[in-house]
Design a protein around this motif. Structure first.
Motif, PDB file in Angstrom:
ATOM      1  N   GLU A 331      -2.251   6.066  -0.530  1.00  0.00           N
ATOM      2  CA  GLU A 331      -1.490   4.758   0.029  1.00  0.00           C
ATOM      3  C   GLU A 331      -1.229   3.839  -1.076  1.00  0.00           C
ATOM      4  O   GLU A 331      -0.136   2.993  -1.240  1.00  0.00           O
ATOM      5  N   ARG A 336       3.770   0.897   0.117  1.00  0.00           N
ATOM      6  CA  ARG A 336       4.697   0.460   1.576  1.00  0.00           C
ATOM      7  C   ARG A 336       5.021  -0.865   1.300  1.00  0.00           C
ATOM      8  O   ARG A 336       6.119  -0.995   1.842  1.00  0.00           O
ATOM      9  N   THR A 354       5.548   0.017   9.480  1.00  0.00           N
ATOM     10  CA  THR A 354       4.452  -0.321   8.826  1.00  0.00           C
ATOM     11  C   THR A 354       3.125   0.687   9.201  1.00  0.00           C
ATOM     12  O   THR A 354       3.441   1.501  10.192  1.00  0.00           O
ATOM     13  N   ARG A 355       2.277   0.680   8.470  1.00  0.00           N
ATOM     14  CA  ARG A 355       1.087   1.654   8.807  1.00  0.00           C
ATOM     15  C   ARG A 355       0.301   1.303   9.992  1.00  0.00           C
ATOM     16  O   ARG A 355      -0.103   0.131  10.089  1.00  0.00           O
ATOM     17  N   PRO A 359      -3.506   5.916  13.310  1.00  0.00           N
ATOM     18  CA  PRO A 359      -2.394   6.643  13.590  1.00  0.00           C
ATOM     19  C   PRO A 359      -2.446   7.621  14.659  1.00  0.00           C
ATOM     20  O   PRO A 359      -3.517   8.378  14.950  1.00  0.00           O
ATOM     21  N   ASP A 622       2.714   7.104  12.799  1.00  0.00           N
ATOM     22  CA  ASP A 622       2.991   6.730  11.390  1.00  0.00           C
ATOM     23  C   ASP A 622       4.344   7.419  10.803  1.00  0.00           C
ATOM     24  O   ASP A 622       4.313   8.756  10.663  1.00  0.00           O
ATOM     25  N   GLU A 624       5.343   7.800   8.024  1.00  0.00           N
ATOM     26  CA  GLU A 624       5.496   8.540   6.844  1.00  0.00           C
ATOM     27  C   GLU A 624       5.157  10.031   6.914  1.00  0.00           C
ATOM     28  O   GLU A 624       5.250  10.700   5.953  1.00  0.00           O
ATOM     29  N   THR A 674       9.186  -1.765   5.350  1.00  0.00           N
ATOM     30  CA  THR A 674       8.894  -0.670   4.631  1.00  0.00           C
ATOM     31  C   THR A 674      10.367   0.299   4.412  1.00  0.00           C
ATOM     32  O   THR A 674      10.709   0.731   5.252  1.00  0.00           O
TER      33      THR A 674
END
Length: 932
Positions: A331, A336, A354-355, A359, A622, A624, A674
């Motif tokens: 991270e 981010r 956003t994180r 998750p 999440d 990502e 992000t």
């Protein structure tokens, strides 16, 4: 000295083995003389008596300028191509904007307002009577006139009917870019090799694009139908405009065919016979426009993706440090929402992607199980390896990346800080450097349309970036994440998957291509089939296992099947009855689903809006990483048949009016927002603009000239030297440097920093850098110091995984970087922030958003200094030839040439290199003096 021109995207357009070495000069001259018998394109178009184009409602007061190298004319007859390749001669207006564009690099320090048009074009509406070069009534129509000016050959299209106006826009576009338009409609369909031949770069180009948008003809038509059906009167008008535009293109095709002045590339690729005129140039159809739009969307307007690579690097971090610490390390590198990142909008918070705290649904692959989905099958003859490796892949990556990862930028200052009291803007998109250029210039005046600026060739029925009667607008690529990766569970076999509990067959979409050699082609005949497996969750990109289960990783993009939707926003921007102020502008660009930052200026206001269809993700997802393809983790409100979903409202997108100033260089938009690209941290090339514009605003009295100077100065700066090198030298000189080689290198680097950290010539045209040795040392040192500082702590596997997410270096000469060699764009992607934050941590200086641990010297200042001195000594010992090894353009050791910008040929005309400068391709300088 340069050895030869590089292999290009359309290699087969080179005449056999190069004209000078294949045909004797006398033979070339005789051939050219025979080919000159057809009338020249301008005359064949039906030139009438020159007359001025009307200037309507122009509120710019002669303070609007623009530039678009190399030149407006992107078409060339066979004779002109042969002359260019034999003797270097250029068709009229093929490169007359290249010199002024290039010269700003040395001319900007003395720039004043009255000298701006030495380096830019006058972008006022209309053409003065004494500057009219030609006046054409295309196809004999009485409702449209195309006037071209003497200086640049830009078409000024004036219509008395809407149909005639758009017909003229299509005709003018074909006059200037017919071959390029034909190339890219075939790229969009995955048919470039069948059309232009099997050169490795052609194969790579079509593979890269078609994989992102593997559309059938039905898909293309459905986009048109949907855009019309969902947008009422504006949708119907857009369809009518597009059809009139196509009629204009096709009228030019017919005229150029009968007059035999069509682009010579059609002869070189075997579509036309230069003697008998046998052969055919296919008319354009409405679906061709969607194919073209899909290419543009893939290049510039589709942020996100990369979730599988993110997962691989996360797993490597967890393997190295354990799950908790590994995640924390990952991270910290991802950054981010880095608190030190330069922002375009400096107030407010706009949380997006956003994180999540906890998750849900993440589907990380089993270690070592990921395999890329094959694209190419059944290769025969000269078909090359797929895009992942080989010459085809390298050529495609270079062509694609040089445009996608370009350096669009914007500098916009509110009137309360300018000398005139009116806002000033210097802005433009970076579309890469190509010959001919992907964009073209035009002015369109007709019922409901009043604009001048740049448009993508083949989509120029509206001005896409430019100015209206009393306002101007531009864009930069924003890159927020509108692409997600889903793990679909396989059932029955590798081509069936679970969709909402039901075993469902994947859809197989194929494109078969075959080509044969011609006299102008050194590539043998060949063929292959491109195949993509599509699911409800998008095309398959990878195969893997997750917890032992076989899955396919698919890529779902919110703009997939919706590239045509953005047409409405561009229509609004061209409509003077719609855009009367900043709020109208923001409402227009909200209709554009590409991921762009949009900027606006009129005589009173400035504005900003970030566009794109940002999907509303399920709670806990999440963005990502890959997630399971299950209803609980789908986009909210998602309709898989139409690929529509719930999107974040306009209020959730970064937006503002009349901020003191705006800067954008593909940097972070706003707090909490992000973006997909890695590297938005403490050091970003956006800082180069922000530092300069902030100081101008502090001083007050900003002018067009001072803002251009700020842009040009930032565009010649080495980001590493300006923002990171001083701290590197601080560590190195923290104790006496006793090694003579290292000490000498330190002195050279210090002198360069003191001189401004620029990569500039000693004098205009010298092709030699001032501070050349310091530049060589830093170019050699940077990759060495990054690896030496970070790899021992990260370990080789994690270091490799992190560099796959974010390349270490993108200097102007970095052929290994994301943009490839000679692309101009530099310092967008690199480990600048990592080095900066790490050095500050080692020095004991404050760091907001630090890395999870110190790396250089394992956190020891003395050990870090030893690492830096050792690698600096190694770098100082390298030769120019080692740092700049030479390529198809440059001899080994030619530093200036290694940095130089080279226009990649997409047709038969080539241009010489120009000096490096990090700026947009198309650029406007505007200051409106009045408002309607």
């Amino acid at each position: 000295m340069p050895r030869r021109h590089p292999r290009t995207v359309l290699d087969r357009l080179r005449t056999p083995r190069g004209i000078p070495g294949f045909l004797k000069t006398a033979s070339v001259c005789a051939l050219i003389a025979g080919l000159l018998s057809p009338i020249a394109p301008a005359a064949a178009a039906g030139t009438a008596n020159p007359q001025a184009a009307a200037a309507v409602n122009d509120h710019c007061g002669n303070r609007c300028s623009d530039i678009l190298p190399p030149g407006q004319n992107g078409n060339a007859t066979l004779a002109q191509i042969l002359l260019n390749q034999a003797f270097g001669t250029q068709p009229e207006h093929a490169e007359d904007q290249l010199g002024p564009y290039n010269n700003l690099a040395k001319g900007y320090p003395g720039l004043t307002n009255d000298k701006i048009n030495t380096f830019f074009n006058d972008a006022s509406f209309g053409v003065p009577a004494d500057q009219v070069a030609s006046t054409v009534k295309p196809a004999g129509r009485g409702d449209v006139t195309i006037v071209r000016d003497k200086k640049t050959g830009v078409p000024h299209i004036t219509g008395t009917t809407r149909y005639g106006t758009e017909f003229g826009a299509g005709y003018a576009a074909a006059q200037d870019r017919l071959w390029l338009m034909d190339v890219f409609r075939h790229v969009g369909r995955g048919q470039l090799t069948s059309f232009a031949g099997g050169a490795p770069s052609n194969q790579g180009l079509e593979q890269q694009f078609w994989r992102h948008a593997p559309y059938t003809e039905a898909d293309l038509q459905a986009q048109i139908d949907n855009a019309v059906a969902t947008n009422g009167e504006r949708g119907r008008q857009a369809l009518a405009d597009a059809k009139a535009y196509l009629d204009g293109i096709n009228a030019y095709i017919d005229a150029s065919d009968s007059g035999r002045y069509f682009p010579g590339e059609y002869v070189l690729t075997g579509h036309k016979d230069s003697i008998t005129n046998a052969g055919k140039i296919e008319h354009f159809e409405i679906t061709d426009l969607v194919a073209l739009a899909s290419v543009i969307g893939a290049l510039f307007g589709s942020g996100g993706g990369g979730e599988v690579n993110n997962a691989i690097s996360l797993l490597a971090a967890q393997e190295k440090y354990g799950v908790a610490e590994g995640t924390r390390v990952w991270e910290s590198f991802r950054m981010r929402d880095d608190p030190e990142a330069v922002l375009t909008q400096r107030t407010g918070s706009f949380p997006y992607a956003t994180r999540p705290d906890a998750p849900q649904g993440t589907a990380l692959p089993d270690a070592g199980s990921v395999r890329a989905e094959p694209l190419v099958y059944d290769r025969t003859g000269s078909a090359t390896t797929p895009t992942a490796t080989g010459a085809s892949g390298a050529a495609a990556r270079t062509a694609l990346s040089s445009a996608r990862r370009g350096m669009s930028n914007a500098l916009v200052v509110s009137g309360k800080h300018t000398a005139s009291g009116h806002p000033v803007a210097v802005f433009g998109p970076q579309t890469g450097y190509f010959a001919p250029q992907l964009l073209l210039l035009q002015e369109i005046q007709g019922p409901g349309i009043s604009a001048r600026g740049a448009s993508f060739a083949g989509l120029s029925f509206y001005v896409e970036l430019g100015r209206g009667q009393d306002y101007a607008w531009s864009a930069t690529t924003s890159g927020q994440d509108i692409i997600d990766t889903y793990a679909v569970e396989l059932c029955q076999d590798d081509h069936h998957y679970l969709y909402r509990g039901t075993c469902t067959p994947m859809e197989k979409v194929e494109q078969k291509n075959a080509w044969k050699p011609t006299v102008a082609d050194g590539t043998a005949a060949g063929s292959y089939t491109m195949r993509v497996w599509r699911t409800k969750y998008g095309p398959v990109e990878y195969r893997a296992t997750v917890g032992g289960k076989k899955v396919a990783y698919t890529t779902l993009r919110s703009s997939f099947l919706h590239e045509a939707d953005s047409i409405i926003g561009f229509q609004m921007l061209n409509d003077p009855d719609h855009v009367k102020g900043p709020e109208d502008f923001q409402e227009a660009v909200r209709h554009i689903n590409y991921t762009f930052n949009w900027f606006y200026a009129d005589s009173e206001h400035t504005a900003y809006y970030n566009s794109g269809d940002n999907p509303v993700r399920a709670s806990g997802v999440d963005a990502e990483f890959p997630v399971w393809a299950r209803p609980a983790y789908e986009w909210r409100g998602w309709d898989p048949a139409a690929n529509t979903a719930d999107y974040t409202p306009p209020s959730a997108h970064p937006h503002s009016v009349d901020q003191d100033y705006y800067v954008s260089w593909n940097n972070k938009q706003a707090k909490g927002y992000t973006t997909a690209p890695w590297g938005n941290g403490s050091v970003h090339r956006g800082n180069l603009l922000d530092d300069r514009v902030r100081e101008l605003v502090r001083q007050g009295g900003v002018t067009r000239a001072s803002l251009v100077k700020a842009m040009a100065d930032a565009g010649l700066a080495d980001l590493r030297a300006e923002d990171v090198l001083p701290r590197l030298l601080k560590v190195v000189t923290g104790a006496p440097v006793t090694d003579p080689a290292a000490a000498a290198a330190v002195s050279k680097l210090q002198a360069w920093v003191a001189a401004g950290s620029k990569r500039t010539e000693t004098s205009a045209g010298s092709r030699r850098y001032a501070d050349a040795d310091a530049i060589r040392i830093l170019d050699a040192w940077w990759p060495l110091l990054v690896r030496a500082a970070f790899e021992p702590g990260l370990g080789s596997e994690l270091y490799r995984a992190m560099t796959a997410n974010l390349p270490v270096d993108e200097s102007p000469s970095a052929a290994h970087g994301p943009t490839g060699a000679h692309a101009g764009s530099s310092f967008q992607y690199g480990w600048w922030s990592y080095v900066d934050k790490d050095l500050r941590a080692v020095l004991g200086e404050p760091v907001k958003g630090p890395l999870a641990r110190a790396y250089c010297g394992d956190g020891s200042l003395g050990a870090c200094r030893d690492t830096l001195v050792r690698t600096l000594k190694e770098a100082a010992g390298t030769t120019m030839a080692q740092v700049y090894p030479g390529d198809d353009v440059c001899a080994a050791g030619d530093q200036w040439c290694a940095d130089s910008i080279n226009h990649r040929t997409l047709g038969g005309i080539k241009h010489g290199p120009i000096s490096w400068q990090n700026r947009p391709t198309y650029q406007q300088v505007v200051e409106f003096t009045s408002h309607r």
